[in-house]
Write a protein that holds these residues in place. Structure first.
Motif, short mmCIF file in Angstrom:
data_model
loop_
_atom_site.label_atom_id
_atom_site.label_comp_id
_atom_site.label_asym_id
_atom_site.label_seq_id
_atom_site.Cartn_x
_atom_site.Cartn_y
_atom_site.Cartn_z
N GLN A 23 5.59 -17.42 98.04
CA GLN A 23 5.26 -15.97 98.07
C GLN A 23 4.02 -15.79 98.60
O GLN A 23 3.76 -14.76 99.28
N ARG B 101 2.62 -13.41 101.67
CA ARG B 101 1.82 -12.36 101.75
C ARG B 101 0.71 -12.61 102.64
O ARG B 101 0.44 -11.59 103.39
N PHE C 274 1.87 -11.70 105.95
CA PHE C 274 2.02 -10.16 106.29
C PHE C 274 0.56 -9.54 106.58
O PHE C 274 0.52 -8.73 107.40
N ARG C 275 -0.39 -10.08 105.81
CA ARG C 275 -1.71 -9.41 106.00
C ARG C 275 -2.23 -9.68 107.34
O ARG C 275 -2.70 -8.90 107.98
N HIS D 184 8.82 -6.30 107.66
CA HIS D 184 8.07 -7.58 107.14
C HIS D 184 7.58 -7.28 105.72
O HIS D 184 7.69 -8.16 104.84
N TYR D 185 6.97 -6.05 105.63
CA TYR D 185 6.61 -5.70 104.17
C TYR D 185 7.64 -5.73 103.19
O TYR D 185 7.35 -6.33 102.31
N VAL E 84 8.63 -9.16 102.12
CA VAL E 84 7.61 -10.05 101.43
C VAL E 84 7.26 -9.31 100.22
O VAL E 84 7.53 -10.03 98.91
N TYR E 85 7.19 -8.09 100.04
CA TYR E 85 6.82 -7.55 98.61
C TYR E 85 7.78 -6.80 97.99
O TYR E 85 7.82 -6.63 96.63
N GLN E 86 9.17 -6.59 98.58
CA GLN E 86 10.21 -6.05 97.86
C GLN E 86 11.22 -7.02 97.54
O GLN E 86 12.34 -6.75 97.21
N ASN E 87 10.91 -8.43 97.91
CA ASN E 87 12.11 -9.49 97.79
C ASN E 87 12.08 -10.02 96.21
O ASN E 87 11.15 -10.67 95.92
N ASN E 88 13.05 -9.60 95.59
CA ASN E 88 13.20 -9.90 94.40
C ASN E 88 14.36 -10.98 94.15
O ASN E 88 15.26 -10.91 93.51
#
Length: 99
Positions: free
Chosen positions: A17, A21, A24-25, A76-77, A80-84
């Protein structure tokens, strides 16, 4: 030291993770730098090279690059950030186990 190697005290899921992240940045930074450059080129062309007979602005062609790349950036966001995925797998497992 190679970044892909993990030490025994690191959780492999959290390490993955963290790498996602950071990726993504980097993607976001590239998007901002490149698209700022495209808009600056458009502005310079619009001011310096437009015909004296034409008084309106030139067509804003960088919009197409921003839109297409922006769709990929949003995707992509969310990846990365909403992947549970871990939670989703646990919920699905509980559903199957309760049958």
């Amino acid at each position: 030291m190679e970044i892909t190697k993990t030490t025994p005290d690191r959780d492999p899921y959290l390490w993955k993770q963290a790498k996602a992240r950071v990726g993504f940045r980097i993607h976001l930074r590239s998007y901002l730098i490149v698209n700022t450059g495209l808009w600056l080129i458009w502005a310079l062309i619009n001011v310096a090279f437009r015909s004296p007979d034409y008084h309106g602005p030139l067509f804003p062609w960088p919009f197409f690059a921003m839109t297409g790349w922006g769709i990929g950036l949003v995707s992509h966001y969310f990846a990365v950030y909403q992947n549970n995925q871990r939670n989703m797998v646990e919920v699905e497992y509980q559903k199957l186990a309760s049958r």
